[in-house]
Design a protein around this motif. Structure first.
Motif, PDB file in Angstrom:
ATOM      1  N   ARG A  31      30.369 -27.907 -26.158  1.00  0.00           N
ATOM      2  CA  ARG A  31      31.659 -27.353 -25.740  1.00  0.00           C
ATOM      3  C   ARG A  31      31.606 -26.708 -24.362  1.00  0.00           C
ATOM      4  N   TYR A  32      30.425 -26.721 -23.757  1.00  0.00           N
ATOM      5  CA  TYR A  32      30.236 -25.985 -22.518  1.00  0.00           C
ATOM      6  C   TYR A  32      30.125 -26.872 -21.290  1.00  0.00           C
ATOM      7  N   PHE A  33      30.756 -26.444 -20.211  1.00  0.00           N
ATOM      8  CA  PHE A  33      30.445 -26.892 -18.865  1.00  0.00           C
ATOM      9  C   PHE A  33      29.028 -26.394 -18.571  1.00  0.00           C
ATOM     10  N   MET A  34      28.173 -27.288 -18.053  1.00  0.00           N
ATOM     11  CA  MET A  34      26.813 -26.915 -17.688  1.00  0.00           C
ATOM     12  C   MET A  34      26.572 -27.284 -16.233  1.00  0.00           C
ATOM     13  N   GLY A  35      26.025 -26.344 -15.484  1.00  0.00           N
ATOM     14  CA  GLY A  35      25.834 -26.616 -14.068  1.00  0.00           C
ATOM     15  C   GLY A  35      24.535 -26.063 -13.532  1.00  0.00           C
ATOM     16  N   TRP A  36      24.215 -26.497 -12.332  1.00  0.00           N
ATOM     17  CA  TRP A  36      23.084 -25.968 -11.573  1.00  0.00           C
ATOM     18  C   TRP A  36      23.629 -25.388 -10.260  1.00  0.00           C
ATOM     19  N   PHE A  37      23.161 -24.200  -9.955  1.00  0.00           N
ATOM     20  CA  PHE A  37      23.454 -23.534  -8.696  1.00  0.00           C
ATOM     21  C   PHE A  37      22.117 -23.185  -8.051  1.00  0.00           C
ATOM     22  N   ARG A  38      22.152 -22.881  -6.763  1.00  0.00           N
ATOM     23  CA  ARG A  38      20.922 -22.454  -6.093  1.00  0.00           C
ATOM     24  C   ARG A  38      21.218 -21.350  -5.096  1.00  0.00           C
ATOM     25  N   GLN A  39      20.199 -20.540  -4.859  1.00  0.00           N
ATOM     26  CA  GLN A  39      20.341 -19.424  -3.933  1.00  0.00           C
ATOM     27  C   GLN A  39      19.088 -19.312  -3.079  1.00  0.00           C
ATOM     28  N   ALA A  40      19.268 -19.512  -1.790  1.00  0.00           N
ATOM     29  CA  ALA A  40      18.177 -19.336  -0.836  1.00  0.00           C
ATOM     30  C   ALA A  40      18.150 -17.885  -0.381  1.00  0.00           C
ATOM     31  N   SER A  52      30.651 -31.660 -17.041  1.00  0.00           N
ATOM     32  CA  SER A  52      31.644 -31.045 -17.915  1.00  0.00           C
ATOM     33  C   SER A  52      31.330 -31.395 -19.361  1.00  0.00           C
ATOM     34  N   ARG A  53      32.059 -30.777 -20.268  1.00  0.00           N
ATOM     35  CA  ARG A  53      31.782 -31.058 -21.681  1.00  0.00           C
ATOM     36  C   ARG A  53      32.207 -32.460 -22.065  1.00  0.00           C
ATOM     37  N   SER A  54      33.042 -33.096 -21.262  1.00  0.00           N
ATOM     38  CA  SER A  54      33.413 -34.494 -21.516  1.00  0.00           C
ATOM     39  C   SER A  54      32.447 -35.463 -20.846  1.00  0.00           C
ATOM     40  N   GLY A  55      31.507 -34.930 -20.055  1.00  0.00           N
ATOM     41  CA  GLY A  55      30.520 -35.777 -19.396  1.00  0.00           C
ATOM     42  C   GLY A  55      30.829 -36.117 -17.955  1.00  0.00           C
ATOM     43  N   THR A  56      31.939 -35.611 -17.429  1.00  0.00           N
ATOM     44  CA  THR A  56      32.247 -35.848 -16.016  1.00  0.00           C
ATOM     45  C   THR A  56      31.258 -35.073 -15.150  1.00  0.00           C
ATOM     46  N   ILE A  57      30.777 -35.729 -14.113  1.00  0.00           N
ATOM     47  CA  ILE A  57      29.734 -35.151 -13.269  1.00  0.00           C
ATOM     48  C   ILE A  57      30.254 -34.925 -11.861  1.00  0.00           C
ATOM     49  N   THR A  58      29.859 -33.799 -11.272  1.00  0.00           N
ATOM     50  CA  THR A  58      30.202 -33.493  -9.892  1.00  0.00           C
ATOM     51  C   THR A  58      28.944 -33.027  -9.163  1.00  0.00           C
ATOM     52  N   TYR A  59      28.900 -33.286  -7.864  1.00  0.00           N
ATOM     53  CA  TYR A  59      27.775 -32.897  -7.018  1.00  0.00           C
ATOM     54  C   TYR A  59      28.276 -32.245  -5.744  1.00  0.00           C
ATOM     55  N   ALA A  60      27.467 -31.342  -5.226  1.00  0.00           N
ATOM     56  CA  ALA A  60      27.690 -30.861  -3.874  1.00  0.00           C
ATOM     57  C   ALA A  60      27.374 -32.002  -2.908  1.00  0.00           C
ATOM     58  N   ASP A  61      28.089 -32.031  -1.791  1.00  0.00           N
ATOM     59  CA  ASP A  61      27.870 -33.109  -0.819  1.00  0.00           C
ATOM     60  C   ASP A  61      26.415 -33.149  -0.346  1.00  0.00           C
ATOM     61  N   SER A  62      25.790 -31.996  -0.267  1.00  0.00           N
ATOM     62  CA  SER A  62      24.436 -31.913   0.285  1.00  0.00           C
ATOM     63  C   SER A  62      23.382 -32.578  -0.595  1.00  0.00           C
ATOM     64  N   VAL A  63      23.706 -32.835  -1.861  1.00  0.00           N
ATOM     65  CA  VAL A  63      22.710 -33.411  -2.768  1.00  0.00           C
ATOM     66  C   VAL A  63      23.117 -34.784  -3.299  1.00  0.00           C
ATOM     67  N   LYS A  64      24.311 -35.236  -2.970  1.00  0.00           N
ATOM     68  CA  LYS A  64      24.764 -36.553  -3.454  1.00  0.00           C
ATOM     69  C   LYS A  64      23.798 -37.647  -3.028  1.00  0.00           C
ATOM     70  N   GLY A  65      23.461 -38.515  -3.981  1.00  0.00           N
ATOM     71  CA  GLY A  65      22.537 -39.610  -3.705  1.00  0.00           C
ATOM     72  C   GLY A  65      21.082 -39.231  -3.858  1.00  0.00           C
ATOM     73  N   ARG A  66      20.779 -37.939  -3.975  1.00  0.00           N
ATOM     74  CA  ARG A  66      19.384 -37.490  -4.134  1.00  0.00           C
ATOM     75  C   ARG A  66      19.146 -36.819  -5.486  1.00  0.00           C
ATOM     76  N   PHE A  67      20.132 -36.088  -5.971  1.00  0.00           N
ATOM     77  CA  PHE A  67      19.992 -35.344  -7.228  1.00  0.00           C
ATOM     78  C   PHE A  67      20.824 -36.022  -8.308  1.00  0.00           C
ATOM     79  N   THR A  68      20.334 -35.937  -9.540  1.00  0.00           N
ATOM     80  CA  THR A  68      21.049 -36.476 -10.690  1.00  0.00           C
ATOM     81  C   THR A  68      21.036 -35.456 -11.808  1.00  0.00           C
ATOM     82  N   ILE A  69      22.224 -35.092 -12.286  1.00  0.00           N
ATOM     83  CA  ILE A  69      22.326 -34.179 -13.412  1.00  0.00           C
ATOM     84  C   ILE A  69      22.610 -34.988 -14.674  1.00  0.00           C
TER      85      ILE A  69
END
Length: 123
Positions: A31-40, A52-69
């Motif tokens: 039932r939960y949105f699950m995400g990753w954040f980072r702090q330098a 999202s809880r429905s499985g929709t995925i979003t990425y920050a532009d800086s990691v698109k094509g390199r990171f997979t959640i």
């Protein structure tokens, strides 16, 4: 009591890969949105990726094509596969959870945080 426990961080060279895991307990994971954040150091906590809880995925532009959640609802776990790591990816990575249905939330909106795992990428 909700707990989010991250693992998988470390020190790697530029171009390497790491896989972060976040094991959740004390909540109905599906039932939960699950995400990753980072702090330098000296910077704000920034959004990296989310599912999202429905499985929709979003990425920050800086990691698109390199990171997979991805998420495994049977294991109450969310993963972040990070490839082609660069020094600018160096940060503490935090797992985040929110009982809601959207595909993006700012750090101020998050209900629960993990303790963070350090990722350091050397050049």
């Amino acid at each position: 009591q909700v707990q989010l426990v991250e693992s998988g961080g470390g020190l790697v060279q530029a171009g390497a890969s790491l896989r972060l895991s976040c094991a959740a307990s004390g909540l109905t994971f599906s039932r939960y949105f699950m995400g990753w954040f980072r702090q330098a150091p000296g910077k704000d906590r920034d959004f990296v990726a989310a599912t999202s809880r429905s499985g929709t995925i979003t990425y920050a532009d800086s990691v698109k094509g390199r990171f997979t959640i991805s998420r495994d609802n049977a294991k109450n776990t969310v993963y972040l596969q990070m490839n082609s790591l660069q020094p600018e990816d160096t940060a503490v990575y935090y797992c985040a959870a929110k009982l809601a249905s959207r595909t993006y939330y700012s750090p101020n909106d998050i209900d629960y945080w993990g303790q963070g795992t350090q990722v350091t990428v050397s050049s």
